[in-house]
Design an enzyme around this catalytic site. Structure first.
Site, mmCIF file in Angstrom:
data_model
loop_
_atom_site.group_PDB
_atom_site.id
_atom_site.type_symbol
_atom_site.label_atom_id
_atom_site.label_comp_id
_atom_site.label_asym_id
_atom_site.label_seq_id
_atom_site.Cartn_x
_atom_site.Cartn_y
_atom_site.Cartn_z
ATOM 1 N N ARG A 20 1.146 -1.143 -0.014
ATOM 2 C CA ARG A 20 -0.055 -0.167 -0.304
ATOM 3 C C ARG A 20 1.209 1.359 0.018
ATOM 4 N NH1 ARG A 20 -3.178 1.753 3.425
ATOM 5 N NH2 ARG A 20 -4.995 1.820 2.475
ATOM 6 N N GLU A 69 -7.160 10.003 -6.816
ATOM 7 C CA GLU A 69 -8.257 9.374 -6.600
ATOM 8 C C GLU A 69 -8.939 9.974 -5.685
ATOM 9 O OE1 GLU A 69 -6.479 6.657 -9.247
ATOM 10 O OE2 GLU A 69 -7.518 5.510 -6.643
ATOM 11 N N GLU A 70 -8.416 10.210 -4.301
ATOM 12 C CA GLU A 70 -9.698 9.859 -2.919
ATOM 13 C C GLU A 70 -10.157 10.880 -2.951
ATOM 14 O OE1 GLU A 70 -7.797 7.173 -0.146
ATOM 15 O OE2 GLU A 70 -8.372 4.914 -1.028
ATOM 16 N N LYS A 91 -2.698 -8.361 6.964
ATOM 17 C CA LYS A 91 -0.971 -8.039 6.639
ATOM 18 C C LYS A 91 -0.477 -7.217 5.651
ATOM 19 C CE LYS A 91 1.939 -11.012 6.982
ATOM 20 N NZ LYS A 91 2.844 -12.355 6.439
#
Length: 189
Positions: A20, A69-70, A91
């Site tokens: 991420r 995007e967010e 995880k």
């Protein structure tokens, strides 16, 4: 390793962590106000914008794409704050960068598609807001505060992050500090 979800591909590293990336989006170089977005799962709660990396995507490029995007913002990417691991239920390994916002879009992908909101918070207020719902996100700000010099530079490219210039080479901060957040819950994003 990849896992396919509807409209999304999840990328995992060799140790089984979901890869991420996120950005602490600051209003200006003073870094005293940070932008949070409403959670897609809990619209009344605030989170740091970020999400899963795509195939062949570098962490910096993923972070820039996710905030676009967010949160509907673009800006100047700064230093790597740290790499945060979450081990409790899922995880996750999240690369967190700083970003000084230079452009704020009127309408953006997540505002149009899912009604996501964004709001500026003073850093101390953001830490309190995040602590109840997303303690690991509050840890991003705590780490930033304890290691950060807002004037530190970086060669992270705000394009797609897939060029050699995307390597973070800030000599003033740890390059790959892994911050364990075993007690945190990232599953409510």
């Amino acid at each position: 390793m990849m896992k396919f979800k509807p409209n999304q591909t999840r990328i995992y590293d060799g140790e089984g962590f979901k890869r991420r990336a996120a950005c602490l989006c600051f209003k200006d170089e003073e870094e005293d106000e940070v932008l949070l977005v409403s959670s897609s799962r809990h619209p009344d709660q605030w989170i740091v914008p970020g999400g899963g990396m795509e195939p062949e995507e570098e962490p910096c490029g993923a972070a820039v794409r996710e905030v676009y995007e967010e949160a509907g913002v673009t800006g100047k990417v700064g230093r790597l704050v740290g790499i945060f691991e979450q081990n409790k239920d899922r995880k996750h390994r999240t690369y967190v960068f700083t970003l000084t916002v230079t452009e704020t879009l009127e309408d953006w992908e997540d505002s149009v598609n899912i009604g996501r909101k964004r709001k500026w918070f003073k850093v101390d207020e953001a830490m309190m807001v995040l602590q109840s719902h997303k303690p690991v996100h509050a840890e991003y700000l705590q780490r930033h505060r304890s290691t950060g010099d807002p004037s530190c530079g970086s060669t992270c490219s705000p394009s797609n992050g897939n060029t050699p210039s995307s390597q973070v080479t800030d000599n003033h901060a740890p390059h790959y500090v892994v911050c364990s957040t075993q007690g945190s819950d990232l599953s409510n994003r």
